[in-house]
Scaffold this motif. Sequence first.
Motif, mmCIF file in Angstrom:
data_model
loop_
_atom_site.group_PDB
_atom_site.id
_atom_site.type_symbol
_atom_site.label_atom_id
_atom_site.label_comp_id
_atom_site.label_asym_id
_atom_site.label_seq_id
_atom_site.Cartn_x
_atom_site.Cartn_y
_atom_site.Cartn_z
ATOM 1 N N GLN A 28 0.823 -1.205 0.000
ATOM 2 C CA GLN A 28 0.000 0.000 0.000
ATOM 3 C C GLN A 28 0.862 1.262 0.000
ATOM 4 N N ALA A 48 0.822 4.137 -2.746
ATOM 5 C CA ALA A 48 0.662 5.541 -2.372
ATOM 6 C C ALA A 48 1.751 6.401 -3.010
ATOM 7 N N HIS A 54 0.936 6.808 -6.607
ATOM 8 C CA HIS A 54 -0.168 7.768 -6.707
ATOM 9 C C HIS A 54 0.373 9.195 -6.580
ATOM 10 N N HIS A 72 -1.924 10.012 -1.492
ATOM 11 C CA HIS A 72 -3.052 9.090 -1.597
ATOM 12 C C HIS A 72 -4.004 9.400 -0.437
ATOM 13 N N PRO A 73 -5.327 9.403 -0.675
ATOM 14 C CA PRO A 73 -6.262 9.800 0.387
ATOM 15 C C PRO A 73 -6.253 8.897 1.627
ATOM 16 N N LYS A 74 -5.920 7.635 1.486
ATOM 17 C CA LYS A 74 -5.927 6.714 2.627
ATOM 18 C C LYS A 74 -4.512 6.356 3.090
ATOM 19 N N TRP A 75 -3.581 6.188 2.149
ATOM 20 C CA TRP A 75 -2.270 5.625 2.471
ATOM 21 C C TRP A 75 -1.139 6.637 2.519
ATOM 22 N N SER A 119 3.793 8.143 6.893
ATOM 23 C CA SER A 119 2.491 8.701 6.514
ATOM 24 C C SER A 119 1.435 7.604 6.463
ATOM 25 N N TRP A 120 1.819 6.385 6.079
ATOM 26 C CA TRP A 120 0.883 5.256 6.101
ATOM 27 C C TRP A 120 0.503 4.947 7.556
ATOM 28 N N GLY A 147 -2.156 6.773 9.793
ATOM 29 C CA GLY A 147 -3.572 6.557 9.554
ATOM 30 C C GLY A 147 -4.166 5.389 10.321
ATOM 31 N N TYR A 148 -3.387 4.773 11.212
ATOM 32 C CA TYR A 148 -3.836 3.567 11.905
ATOM 33 C C TYR A 148 -3.581 3.676 13.402
#
Length: 135
Positions: free
Chosen positions: A34, A38, A41, A49-52, A59-60, A63-64
Amino acid sequence: MRPVLDGDLIALARVVMTWPSAQRGARLAEAISQVEEADAHREREGRAHPKWGNGSLMSWALGYPAGSRDAGNPEYLRALAAVCTALIALKIARAPSSTGPAAYVIGSSATKGVPDDETYGESGCGRSGLDADLR
């Protein structure tokens, strides 16, 4: 994937420590995939990337849910080791070799053949993947 810095390892390890031990290898492989998507992208679209995120591990990871960083906590250290092992396996799998990709088992202590003089990124300047530079 953006150049990997110490902060990336820490941020990802804090997420990994919340995962069940038996799932860490597979989930790390998925996370790295992912992150690479990203980054592609970011290069293609000129934005994160909007999610990753922007193609960095940090940065990934932001989001978690994450555990707390504590170098005295064996679970944190195991998660950090899992992150490093996954990145070593990726590096070995992608290394040019006259005999083909090296076999590497996540959880193994073998690191033979891991290049120790590689520079990460084009400039080697150690810039964080979280900066606004979208090149």
